[in-house]
Enzyme design. Structure first.
Site, PDB file in Angstrom:
ATOM      1  N   ARG A  64       0.847  -1.184   0.000  1.00  0.00           N
ATOM      2  CA  ARG A  64       0.000   0.000   0.000  1.00  0.00           C
ATOM      3  C   ARG A  64       0.889   1.243   0.000  1.00  0.00           C
ATOM      4  O   ARG A  64       1.904   1.294   0.701  1.00  0.00           O
ATOM      5  CB  ARG A  64      -0.893   0.039   1.248  1.00  0.00           C
ATOM      6  CG  ARG A  64      -2.062  -0.935   1.224  1.00  0.00           C
ATOM      7  CD  ARG A  64      -3.098  -0.581   0.164  1.00  0.00           C
ATOM      8  NE  ARG A  64      -4.243  -1.474   0.168  1.00  0.00           N
ATOM      9  CZ  ARG A  64      -4.383  -2.540  -0.630  1.00  0.00           C
ATOM     10  NH1 ARG A  64      -3.446  -2.841  -1.511  1.00  0.00           N
ATOM     11  NH2 ARG A  64      -5.473  -3.291  -0.567  1.00  0.00           N
ATOM     12  N   GLU A  95      -3.607   7.016  -4.693  1.00  0.00           N
ATOM     13  CA  GLU A  95      -3.738   6.557  -6.081  1.00  0.00           C
ATOM     14  C   GLU A  95      -5.185   6.645  -6.565  1.00  0.00           C
ATOM     15  O   GLU A  95      -6.088   6.504  -5.754  1.00  0.00           O
ATOM     16  CB  GLU A  95      -3.207   5.117  -6.219  1.00  0.00           C
ATOM     17  CG  GLU A  95      -3.954   4.091  -5.384  1.00  0.00           C
ATOM     18  CD  GLU A  95      -3.286   2.713  -5.403  1.00  0.00           C
ATOM     19  OE1 GLU A  95      -2.052   2.615  -5.317  1.00  0.00           O
ATOM     20  OE2 GLU A  95      -4.048   1.735  -5.486  1.00  0.00           O
ATOM     21  N   HIS A 100      -0.968  -0.222  -9.935  1.00  0.00           N
ATOM     22  CA  HIS A 100      -1.610  -1.160  -8.989  1.00  0.00           C
ATOM     23  C   HIS A 100      -2.181  -2.388  -9.724  1.00  0.00           C
ATOM     24  O   HIS A 100      -3.389  -2.620  -9.717  1.00  0.00           O
ATOM     25  CB  HIS A 100      -2.725  -0.455  -8.191  1.00  0.00           C
ATOM     26  CG  HIS A 100      -3.085  -1.208  -6.928  1.00  0.00           C
ATOM     27  ND1 HIS A 100      -3.559  -0.602  -5.798  1.00  0.00           N
ATOM     28  CD2 HIS A 100      -3.055  -2.531  -6.637  1.00  0.00           C
ATOM     29  CE1 HIS A 100      -3.804  -1.509  -4.859  1.00  0.00           C
ATOM     30  NE2 HIS A 100      -3.500  -2.694  -5.365  1.00  0.00           N
TER      31      HIS A 100
HETATM   32  C1  8YV Z   1      -6.873  -5.257  -5.672  1.00  0.00           C
HETATM   33  C2  8YV Z   1      -5.230  -5.356  -3.723  1.00  0.00           C
HETATM   34  O1  8YV Z   1      -6.725  -5.222  -7.039  1.00  0.00           O
HETATM   35  O2  8YV Z   1      -6.248  -7.301  -2.881  1.00  0.00           O
HETATM   36  C3  8YV Z   1      -5.733  -6.214  -2.623  1.00  0.00           C
HETATM   37  O3  8YV Z   1      -5.610  -5.811  -1.450  1.00  0.00           O
HETATM   38  O4  8YV Z   1      -4.546  -4.427  -3.487  1.00  0.00           O
HETATM   39  C4  8YV Z   1      -5.536  -5.657  -5.146  1.00  0.00           C
HETATM   40  O5  8YV Z   1      -5.412  -7.023  -5.376  1.00  0.00           O
HETATM   41  C5  8YV Z   1      -7.454  -3.944  -5.254  1.00  0.00           C
HETATM   42  O6  8YV Z   1      -7.421  -3.735  -3.902  1.00  0.00           O
HETATM   43  C6  8YV Z   1      -8.903  -3.866  -5.736  1.00  0.00           C
HETATM   44  O7  8YV Z   1      -9.784  -4.505  -4.870  1.00  0.00           O
END
Ligand code: 8YV
Length: 320
Positions: free
Chosen positions: A240, A269, A287
């Site tokens: 993150r 983001e 991401h």
């Molecule tokens: C997702 C992510 O694409 O799972 C997570 O925590 O960061 C990613 O895999 C994003 O959060 C959308 O839900």
């Protein structure tokens, strides 16, 4: 069918996931990819039994407290759940589930992509070729940071961190890690445990951030901690963005204290700090850690398995 549970799906999903959702639920899909604000989520929750949300949807305490009383489950299409006020949900009797495990490999692959892309100047080389600025080979052209034999420090040796370690061993890297607690030898698999982040940073020729965003980890990589890294370290973040103090990392990238950074996630983001774009020694991705079709299907099925269990009166496999 009128007696199917009603589910609000806040994002467009892969076709297989939407097909199963539409088959088994009275689903409100989002084909136009409308962005749900806090108020939009509250209004959209009217009459819904469940919400299938994703990372970044603002299900903070203020929103969760105002959700329709009909909502009994929130299934987030992500392993990270800092965007959902789990405590506030539980206080209202709402179950929250996430999608652990299914995205470990895809995310670890992108961590290695960021590590290699940053170390070996992947984005800069790509730009040079596309711009027609590659004028010929010479022995000191585009020299990068050597990877083989270097020490990789992993902050957060959970399932994703361990998947990164497995891959990095294939590059003959020496694995170090810092975690809340030391892992059992089988899981550690020869990695060296550090009981403080500072001790980990001191040996991290490469640093991979794989810890969740929590009040304790936010702003983890600040100027003081960057100073603990060896000179010319490479920083990788696929967890993150808010674990990194952007001012501090950008200063370090400018001074060369940090040789390069491979970043798939950013504070705020998609509105990342624009200064990252102007630095040649950054390898930047939007991401995409979990962005393979197999993984995105698996994440959707995981959400659906949790919804199915909940509405059948069984325990949810991934309740938080
Ligand atoms: C997702 C992510 O694409 O799972 C997570 O925590 O960061 C990613 O895999 C994003 O959060 C959308 O839900």
């Amino acid at each position: 069918m009128p007696d199917q549970p009603r589910v609000l799906c806040t994002r467009r999903m892969p076709p297989n996931v939407e097909a199963r959702l539409a088959r088994d639920y009275d689903a409100t899909l989002n084909p136009e990819e409308r962005v749900y604000s806090e108020d939009g989520l509250v209004t959209g929750s009217e009459g819904m039994d469940g919400i299938l949300c994703a990372g970044g949807d603002p299900l903070n305490a203020g929103a969760v407290e105002r959700l329709s009383g009909s909502v009994r489950i929130i299934a987030t299409y992500s392993v990270g759940y800092e965007h959902v006020a789990v405590g506030a949900a539980k206080a209202r009797g709402i179950v929250v589930t996430n999608t652990p495990d299914v995205l470990n490999d895809a995310t670890a692959d992108v961590a290695m992509l960021c590590l290699l892309g940053a170390a070996r100047r992947g984005a800069e080389g790509d730009r040079m070729v596309r711009a027609g600025e590659w004028l010929g080979w010479h022995s000191t052209m585009m020299l990068g940071v050597h990877v083989t034999g270097k020490r990789l420090g992993i902050l957060g040796m959970g399932r994703i961190g361990r998947a990164v370690a497995r891959r990095a061993r294939g590059f003959d890297m020496e694995i170090h890690y810092c975690n809340r607690s030391r892992l059992a030898p089988g899981l550690e698999d020869g990695a060296v445990w550090h009981d403080t982040p500072e001790s980990l940073l001191a040996v991290s020729d490469f640093l991979s951030i794989n810890a969740p965003s929590t009040p304790e980890t936010r702003n983890f990589l600040d100027a003081e901690r960057i100073a603990c890294l060896p000179d010319g370290a490479v920083v990788v973040n696929t967890a993150r963005g808010d674990l990194v103090d952007d001012d501090a990392l950008i200063d370090a990238l400018r001074s060369g204290k940090v040789a390069a950074a491979g970043l798939d996630v950013f504070a705020g983001e998609p509105n990342l700090d624009p200064r990252y774009r102007g630095l040649d020694n950054t390898f930047l991705l939007p991401h995409i850690g979990s962005a393979s079709l197999e993984t995105r299907d698996a994440m959707g099925y995981c959400c659906l398995d949790n919804l199915d269990a909940f509405f059948a009166g069984r325990p949810c496999p991934n309740a938080l």
